[in-house]
Every structure is written in C-alpha cells, then in structure tokens.
Design a protein around this motif. Structure first.
Motif, PDB file in Angstrom:
ATOM      1  N   ASP A 144     -12.076  77.954 -73.118  1.00  0.00           N
ATOM      2  CA  ASP A 144     -11.995  76.842 -72.168  1.00  0.00           C
ATOM      3  C   ASP A 144     -10.538  76.481 -71.919  1.00  0.00           C
ATOM      4  OD1 ASP A 144     -14.751  76.568 -72.133  1.00  0.00           O
ATOM      5  OD2 ASP A 144     -14.775  75.023 -73.688  1.00  0.00           O
ATOM      6  N   PRO A 145     -10.179  76.146 -70.685  1.00  0.00           N
ATOM      7  CA  PRO A 145      -8.799  75.706 -70.411  1.00  0.00           C
ATOM      8  C   PRO A 145      -8.600  74.255 -70.840  1.00  0.00           C
ATOM      9  CG  PRO A 145     -10.041  75.826 -68.359  1.00  0.00           C
ATOM     10  CD  PRO A 145     -10.989  76.196 -69.459  1.00  0.00           C
ATOM     11  N   GLU A 150      -6.298  76.125 -75.515  1.00  0.00           N
ATOM     12  CA  GLU A 150      -4.883  76.520 -75.467  1.00  0.00           C
ATOM     13  C   GLU A 150      -4.327  76.687 -76.879  1.00  0.00           C
ATOM     14  OE1 GLU A 150      -3.307  77.332 -72.721  1.00  0.00           O
ATOM     15  OE2 GLU A 150      -4.842  76.638 -71.309  1.00  0.00           O
ATOM     16  N   ARG A 169      -5.609  86.517 -70.692  1.00  0.00           N
ATOM     17  CA  ARG A 169      -6.497  85.356 -70.750  1.00  0.00           C
ATOM     18  C   ARG A 169      -7.108  85.156 -69.363  1.00  0.00           C
ATOM     19  NH1 ARG A 169      -3.031  79.709 -70.332  1.00  0.00           N
ATOM     20  NH2 ARG A 169      -2.236  80.162 -68.256  1.00  0.00           N
ATOM     21  N   ARG A 172      -6.044  81.026 -64.432  1.00  0.00           N
ATOM     22  CA  ARG A 172      -6.064  79.606 -64.096  1.00  0.00           C
ATOM     23  C   ARG A 172      -5.894  79.496 -62.583  1.00  0.00           C
ATOM     24  NH1 ARG A 172      -7.106  80.103 -68.878  1.00  0.00           N
ATOM     25  NH2 ARG A 172      -6.201  78.838 -70.537  1.00  0.00           N
ATOM     26  N   THR A 186      -2.735  69.516 -62.679  1.00  0.00           N
ATOM     27  CA  THR A 186      -2.569  70.712 -63.503  1.00  0.00           C
ATOM     28  C   THR A 186      -3.198  71.924 -62.812  1.00  0.00           C
ATOM     29  OG1 THR A 186      -2.795  69.269 -65.410  1.00  0.00           O
ATOM     30  CG2 THR A 186      -2.903  71.626 -65.841  1.00  0.00           C
ATOM     31  N   THR A 187      -4.385  71.724 -62.223  1.00  0.00           N
ATOM     32  CA  THR A 187      -5.062  72.821 -61.538  1.00  0.00           C
ATOM     33  C   THR A 187      -4.230  73.326 -60.365  1.00  0.00           C
ATOM     34  OG1 THR A 187      -7.211  71.974 -62.199  1.00  0.00           O
ATOM     35  CG2 THR A 187      -7.192  73.445 -60.295  1.00  0.00           C
ATOM     36  N   ASN A 190      -1.131  75.133 -61.604  1.00  0.00           N
ATOM     37  CA  ASN A 190      -1.499  76.487 -62.049  1.00  0.00           C
ATOM     38  C   ASN A 190      -1.758  77.405 -60.863  1.00  0.00           C
ATOM     39  OD1 ASN A 190      -1.307  76.190 -64.822  1.00  0.00           O
ATOM     40  ND2 ASN A 190      -3.389  75.373 -64.999  1.00  0.00           N
ATOM     41  N   TYR A 194       0.461  80.743 -60.554  1.00  0.00           N
ATOM     42  CA  TYR A 194      -0.168  82.062 -60.694  1.00  0.00           C
ATOM     43  C   TYR A 194      -0.638  82.604 -59.343  1.00  0.00           C
ATOM     44  CZ  TYR A 194      -0.113  80.605 -65.558  1.00  0.00           C
ATOM     45  OH  TYR A 194       0.295  80.160 -66.779  1.00  0.00           O
TER      46      TYR A 194
END
Lengths: 198, 198
Positions: A144-145, A150, A169, A172, A186-187, A190, A194
């Motif tokens: 789970d993120p 983590e 991993r 995200r 945060t989402t 990410n 990425y």
C-alpha cells in the motif's frame, strides 16, 4: 440479560468482528433470527470449515486449499519474478487483474512502528532464504502507498541492496477515473514526478 | 474463484447480513482466519444454537427461552397496561429503562406502504382477540416517531376507537442532551406543542 442467552451469545460473537459494535451485532443476529433456520445452520457449517479446509502455502504464504498452492505449482508462471505483498487479500487483488505472471511471496504484514510490528514479525528471514536458494531476477514491492508500506519498502530496499536483484515497486500516480481537481497533493506530485512519455 | 472454496463460501454467508458488502465480508472472514480455530468453532456453535434455543412467547410475541416469557409470567407486572412495540429489540430498549411495569405485545413490524407491509401482516387480529379476552385499560403505542410508526398509530387508533381503552403514545419532544440550535423543525414544533408545566 437483555436477550435470551443463545441470542446474547451470538450478538457477543458478532461484536468480536472488526468494526462491529453492539448495535450492528444486534442487527446481524436479529436478521438471522428472521431467516429460516437453514441460514444460520449453513453459516455455522461455513465457520466450522473455514480453518479445517484452508491452509497456508509453504512456498509463498498464500491462503490455499493445498500446499503448494496452484500459483506455486503453475509451470507457466515465471519463477524469476517475485511479487512481495503484505497479505492474501492483496494477492487476490493483483491476480484479479490477470496482468501478472510471476510468483508471489506473502510477508504477513507491513512494518508499523505505532502498532509495534517490526521487521522481525514479517517473513523476511524466509524471504532471504528463498533468495539464497532460487534464481530471482526481479522483486516487485506491491505494498500500500501508506506510511507502513513505504517503511517496509525502505527497509527491504536496504537489506536487499547488495543482492543482484532488480527491485521495483508499484507505480505511483493518478488512479483510473480520478478528478485532477480533487486529487490530493501527494498524488499529483507523484503523477508529475513519475510522468511517462506519451 | 478468488479464494479457496471454504473461505469464499464464508465470505458469501457474511454478505447475506444486512449492510455487509463483499469488502466487509472479506474483512470479517480474514479476521476469523487470523484468530485461533476456537473462535470460528465457537461462532459456529452460537449460530447452531440461535434458533434451537430461542422461541417466540405465545402470549406477547417477544423472543425468549421459554413460552410464556418471564415478563408474561411476572405476577408483579400490571396486566391492565399493554405496551405495543414493533419488535423485540424495542421491547429490550424499553425494559432497559426499568421504568415500565406493564405487559407487552409485539406487533411484528410497522405498516410500511413502500415495502408493501399492510396491517394484515402485523399481529392485529391476535391483539384484538387479546383485548376481547383480557381487561386492558391502557394501550401505549411505543413506535418509532417515523412515517411508518405514525401510520401504524393512526391505523390502530381508528380500529381501537370504539373499545373502552385509554390509548397513549410515547412523548414527542427534545431528546436528552440535545442542542436546541441543531434540533430539526419537527422536533422543536413538537416540543412547543406538547410543552409541560414546570
């Protein structure tokens, strides 16, 4: 006693389930009381069989009817890719995608300092033994993120660093169907960090 | 199948309970899987006993270990006051106050036109028979203050009008600990309408 003993005892059993308070437990028990007797009888049989007819696969730690489990026995699956998950529910969620053709290893939880779950409570020794014995090329950390996920990833990355294994991993980014405007910072961070070539 | 059969079947049983979806059912089943076998075995025993060790009191309709139930057998309770309730849970809630010393009669539900529950599905014929046979002076309608409760009260008031019985209902007003500023309009209107002398 508020109710007849048999009813009261069943209500008490229901309150043992996670997130079930006395009112919900009452609701469940009264529902069963309104059903034909066959419903509660079948429920009883299913509970009796739960532990008797399931076991833990000695190879991957998944819940199964047999050990080794069908996934570990499947010769068509790639034995060089190992997906680490916290528990069997997550394994089932990944299997449901039909996108993964490697093997699994169930760690039995995530490092959680608040709950006092340290690395020694996870099956890390068994994992290292497996890595010694088998030729594994890639380990996918499918946690789970969350803080616990983590923390577990960081710990594993550290102890697996010297081994010649590719460590990856789960990506995200934005979940399918998300609204950018409602996504948390945060989402979105990410998703930016990425970002992929189109 | 997502999980071993025994686990899957138990998850399916849990989803039959009111308000339990597949994810909650999984959570319950995995919780039991993590517990010692004695927990699921005891749960099974309680379910088996639920119907075997409880019955409906033939006099009041309450759920009980024996018929007549302890309340109907209690000679210290006033047989001239009858409290009508929809089901045994509400009876237990009233008993918990220790403020009521009369008898009960469980109607078995409330009139609910949306769900297709008409008066013929409630134990009204049994109630009228009881009123013919016994000397009852007061009937307290102890139903939820909802549309269904009001509909049932209105229906009963109509058919009981010609009988020489005092018909009362639970008071409407502010619940204990309420904030006037957050109470809904109907509650405040009722509190005004049924105000008491100090």
């Amino acid at each position: 006693m508020r109710y007849p003993e048999a009813l009261q005892k069943l209500i008490e059993m229901f309150t043992k389930l996670p997130g079930v308070g006395p009112k919900t437990a009452e609701r469940y028990a009264f529902f069963l009381l309104d059903q034909p007797e066959s419903t509660s009888q079948e429920f009883a049989v299913r509970l009796k069989e739960l532990k008797a007819k399931t076991l833990i696969c000695q190879i991957c730690g998944n819940i199964s009817e047999k050990s080794p489990c069908p996934i570990c026995l499947d010769q068509n699956r790639d034995p060089k890719t190992l997906c680490l998950i916290a528990d069997s529910r997550e394994l089932a969620a990944i299997e449901a995608t039909r996108q993964y053709n490697g093997r699994y290893f169930v760690l039995g939880g995530l490092i959680d300092t608040v709950e006092g779950i340290g690395p020694e409570k996870l099956k890390i020794r068994e994992l290292l033994k497996k890595l010694d014995q088998e030729k594994i090329e890639e380990i996918i950390l499918a946690f789970d993120p969350t803080i616990e996920g983590e923390a577990t990833s960081l710990y594993l990355a550290k102890i697996l660093r010297e081994r010649h294994v590719r460590l990856t991993r789960l990506a995200r980014g934005l979940p399918a169907g998300a609204n950018l405007e409602y996504a948390d910072e945060t989402t979105i961070s990410n998703a930016l960090k990425y970002r992929n070539e189109c």
